[in-house]
Enzyme design. Structure first.
Site, PDB file in Angstrom:
ATOM      1  N   SER A 127       0.833  -1.211   0.000  1.00  0.00           N
ATOM      2  CA  SER A 127       0.000   0.000   0.000  1.00  0.00           C
ATOM      3  C   SER A 127       0.861   1.251   0.000  1.00  0.00           C
ATOM      4  O   SER A 127       1.978   1.257   0.544  1.00  0.00           O
ATOM      5  CB  SER A 127      -0.873  -0.013   1.257  1.00  0.00           C
ATOM      6  OG  SER A 127      -1.418   1.261   1.477  1.00  0.00           O
ATOM      7  N   TYR A 152      -2.031  -0.488  10.093  1.00  0.00           N
ATOM      8  CA  TYR A 152      -2.296  -1.023   8.748  1.00  0.00           C
ATOM      9  C   TYR A 152      -1.035  -0.910   7.889  1.00  0.00           C
ATOM     10  O   TYR A 152      -0.578  -1.885   7.286  1.00  0.00           O
ATOM     11  CB  TYR A 152      -3.453  -0.251   8.100  1.00  0.00           C
ATOM     12  CG  TYR A 152      -3.608  -0.530   6.623  1.00  0.00           C
ATOM     13  CD1 TYR A 152      -3.981  -1.786   6.160  1.00  0.00           C
ATOM     14  CD2 TYR A 152      -3.364   0.470   5.672  1.00  0.00           C
ATOM     15  CE1 TYR A 152      -4.116  -2.047   4.804  1.00  0.00           C
ATOM     16  CE2 TYR A 152      -3.499   0.223   4.319  1.00  0.00           C
ATOM     17  CZ  TYR A 152      -3.874  -1.045   3.889  1.00  0.00           C
ATOM     18  OH  TYR A 152      -3.993  -1.297   2.535  1.00  0.00           O
TER      19      TYR A 152
HETATM   20  N1  LIG Z   1      -8.484  -0.007  -2.391  1.00  0.00           N
HETATM   21  C1  LIG Z   1      -7.397   0.711  -2.142  1.00  0.00           C
HETATM   22  O1  LIG Z   1      -7.372   1.938  -2.313  1.00  0.00           O
HETATM   23  C2  LIG Z   1      -6.134   0.042  -1.649  1.00  0.00           C
HETATM   24  C3  LIG Z   1      -4.999   0.843  -1.467  1.00  0.00           C
HETATM   25  C4  LIG Z   1      -3.833   0.247  -1.020  1.00  0.00           C
HETATM   26  C5  LIG Z   1      -3.787  -1.115  -0.784  1.00  0.00           C
HETATM   27  N2  LIG Z   1      -4.909  -1.872  -0.950  1.00  0.00           N
HETATM   28  C6  LIG Z   1      -4.811  -3.309  -0.671  1.00  0.00           C
HETATM   29  O2  LIG Z   1      -5.303  -4.017  -1.794  1.00  0.00           O
HETATM   30  C7  LIG Z   1      -5.945  -5.217  -1.372  1.00  0.00           C
HETATM   31  C8  LIG Z   1      -7.367  -5.277  -1.900  1.00  0.00           C
HETATM   32  O3  LIG Z   1      -8.052  -4.126  -1.415  1.00  0.00           O
HETATM   33  P1  LIG Z   1      -9.584  -3.850  -1.692  1.00  0.00           P
HETATM   34  O4  LIG Z   1      -9.759  -2.384  -1.797  1.00  0.00           O
HETATM   35  O5  LIG Z   1     -10.056  -4.743  -2.791  1.00  0.00           O
HETATM   36  O6  LIG Z   1     -10.195  -4.323  -0.291  1.00  0.00           O
HETATM   37  P2  LIG Z   1     -11.474  -5.215   0.024  1.00  0.00           P
HETATM   38  O7  LIG Z   1     -11.665  -5.127   1.502  1.00  0.00           O
HETATM   39  O8  LIG Z   1     -12.613  -4.821  -0.843  1.00  0.00           O
HETATM   40  O9  LIG Z   1     -10.996  -6.668  -0.381  1.00  0.00           O
HETATM   41  C9  LIG Z   1     -10.287  -7.533   0.476  1.00  0.00           C
HETATM   42  C10 LIG Z   1     -11.034  -8.851   0.529  1.00  0.00           C
HETATM   43  O10 LIG Z   1     -10.264  -9.727   1.340  1.00  0.00           O
HETATM   44  C11 LIG Z   1     -11.140 -10.485   2.131  1.00  0.00           C
HETATM   45  N3  LIG Z   1     -10.407 -10.905   3.332  1.00  0.00           N
HETATM   46  C12 LIG Z   1      -9.961 -10.114   4.340  1.00  0.00           C
HETATM   47  N4  LIG Z   1      -9.338 -10.864   5.270  1.00  0.00           N
HETATM   48  C13 LIG Z   1      -9.376 -12.146   4.812  1.00  0.00           C
HETATM   49  C14 LIG Z   1      -8.906 -13.376   5.326  1.00  0.00           C
HETATM   50  N5  LIG Z   1      -8.270 -13.464   6.498  1.00  0.00           N
HETATM   51  N6  LIG Z   1      -9.109 -14.500   4.586  1.00  0.00           N
HETATM   52  C15 LIG Z   1      -9.753 -14.449   3.406  1.00  0.00           C
HETATM   53  N7  LIG Z   1     -10.240 -13.306   2.879  1.00  0.00           N
HETATM   54  C16 LIG Z   1     -10.041 -12.174   3.577  1.00  0.00           C
HETATM   55  C17 LIG Z   1     -12.303  -9.556   2.449  1.00  0.00           C
HETATM   56  O11 LIG Z   1     -13.488 -10.253   2.751  1.00  0.00           O
HETATM   57  C18 LIG Z   1     -12.407  -8.717   1.181  1.00  0.00           C
HETATM   58  O12 LIG Z   1     -13.400  -9.232   0.323  1.00  0.00           O
HETATM   59  C19 LIG Z   1      -5.841  -5.239   0.142  1.00  0.00           C
HETATM   60  O13 LIG Z   1      -4.705  -5.969   0.498  1.00  0.00           O
HETATM   61  C20 LIG Z   1      -5.644  -3.775   0.501  1.00  0.00           C
HETATM   62  O14 LIG Z   1      -4.974  -3.626   1.726  1.00  0.00           O
HETATM   63  C21 LIG Z   1      -6.074  -1.320  -1.388  1.00  0.00           C
END
Ligand SMILES: NC(=O)c1ccc[n+]([C@@H]2O[C@H](COP(=O)([O-])OP(=O)(O)OC[C@H]3O[C@@H](n4cnc5c(N)ncnc54)[C@H](O)[C@@H]3O)[C@@H](O)[C@H]2O)c1
Length: 335
Positions: A127, A152
């Site tokens: 991130s 985080y």
């Molecule tokens: N969206 C953003 O702006 C952003 C920015 C930086 C990093 N990220 C990273 O990108 C990745 C995806 O983000 P996103 O926006 O799609 O988030 P999101 O929360 O929509 O998707 C993450 C998914 O992972 C699942 N999950 C969480 N813990 C779990 C576990 N222990 N076992 C199985 N499934 C699990 C959740 O149910 C969720 O559906 C994440 O790692 C997030 O930290 C996202």
């Protein structure tokens, strides 16, 4: 290609799976469908994915090592893309344990499976929040990122370190992606665009932190997905000439690589709000507040490395991306 996507019911995982499925790749999606935000949105994303014959879904928690091992032993993945995580900066202040479970234990289990089953490429989500207290912009993967301002961010930095140790010890090629504020249709209800839209429709105040004096490198979901897909075949290699003194921290003697994936042009929060008001044809009632703990003032991605290896250049600007979100929101929530 046979690809495992963890977090496939999540925002980014859903779009990535959809694109790869339409390219005829075989996708196994894993998610534990936790209730951090509205589970019905996650389920609705899965309904879309289920319409593809080449998609299979399993409800598995990454902390359940035995189930993960069983899954890896029954499938032969060409690439593993780990997007499942406890996301969100602000929630990590209220519920730090959720981050230790999914982001540390869960990620360790993924690494262990990649080791045991000799996975040829692990791509995982880091991130932009790892840049923490850094003030030099744009944020470059050549800079050190040792001062996170939220748990985080600390777990995401830990993921990069954990991946490096596995790349070094077991020769597993790993690519870590620092995503910058991803937005678009089907986006996360805990993120600003969704929250603002919901509140504007309900005629409620929207909270604007640091009196609006923030900027973010907002990156449209399609641009993120394109960047990830282009990196699947860019498998990091060992580089025996690399030294910590002469090499970038984003590279290594081990088959390890870190990239920023962002738009490369920060947008002021108030300009983002204006784009939303324009797309909605409604004016927001604003509640100006001080800076929140755990937040950073600005994010801005230096994406030169990614461009060099993939030719990746983001295409969607904020006006267009926000308008596409609003179009989806109106249709999905019938408003
Ligand atoms: N969206 C953003 O702006 C952003 C920015 C930086 C990093 N990220 C990273 O990108 C990745 C995806 O983000 P996103 O926006 O799609 O988030 P999101 O929360 O929509 O998707 C993450 C998914 O992972 C699942 N999950 C969480 N813990 C779990 C576990 N222990 N076992 C199985 N499934 C699990 C959740 O149910 C969720 O559906 C994440 O790692 C997030 O930290 C996202």
């Amino acid at each position: 290609m046979n690809v495992l996507i963890t977090g496939s019911a999540g925002f980014i995982g859903f779009f990535l799976a959809k694109k790869l499925l339409s390219n005829n790749e075989r996708i196994l999606g894993v998610d534990n469908l936790n209730d951090y935000y509205d589970v019905s949105l996650k389920k609705a994303r899965l309904v879309e994915l289920d319409s593809y014959d080449n998609f299979k879904f399993l409800n598995i928690n990454l902390c359940d090592k035995a189930s993960l091992i069983k899954l890896f032993s029954e499938s032969c993945f060409d690439c593993v893309i780990n997007l499942a995580a406890q996301a969100g900066v602000r929630y990590s202040i209220e519920n730090p344990s959720a981050y230790a479970d999914s982001n540390l234990i869960g990620f360790l289990n993924v690494l262990e499976c990649c080791r045991q089953f000799k996975i040829q490429h692990l791509i995982y989500a880091s991130s932009s929040s790892v840049y923490g207290l850094n003030s030099k912009t744009p944020f470059s993967t050549n800079d050190s990122v040792d001062h996170p301002v939220s748990l985080y961010a600390a777990t995401k930095k830990a993921n990069e370190l954990m991946a490096h140790s596995y790349s070094h010890l077991y020769n597993i090629p790993t690519t870590g992606l620092r995503f910058f504020t991803v937005y678009g249709p089907w986006g996360r209800p805990d993120m600003a665009l969704f929250k603002f839209t919901q509140k504007i429709f309900n005629n409620e105040l929207i909270d604007i932190y640091n009196n609006g004096n923030l900027s973010r490198d907002f990156t449209y979901i399609d641009d993120i997905v394109e960047g990830i897909i282009r990196l699947i075949d860019v498998v990091p290699e060992r580089n025996d000439h690399w030294t910590p003194e002469s090499g970038s921290p984003a590279t290594s003697s081990a088959p390890y690589r870190i990239y920023n994936i962002g738009n490369g042009s920060p947008v002021k929060l108030m300009d983002f709000v204006t784009a939303l008001e324009k797309a909605l044809g409604m004016e927001a009632k604003k509640n100006f507040l001080p800076m929140q703990p755990g937040d950073v003032y600005q994010t801005w991605a230096d994406t030169e490395d990614l461009f060099k290896v993939t030719g990746y250049q983001p295409k969607v600007n904020v006006e267009e991306g926000v308008a596409r979100f609003v179009e989806w929101y109106r249709k999905f929530y019938n408003c």
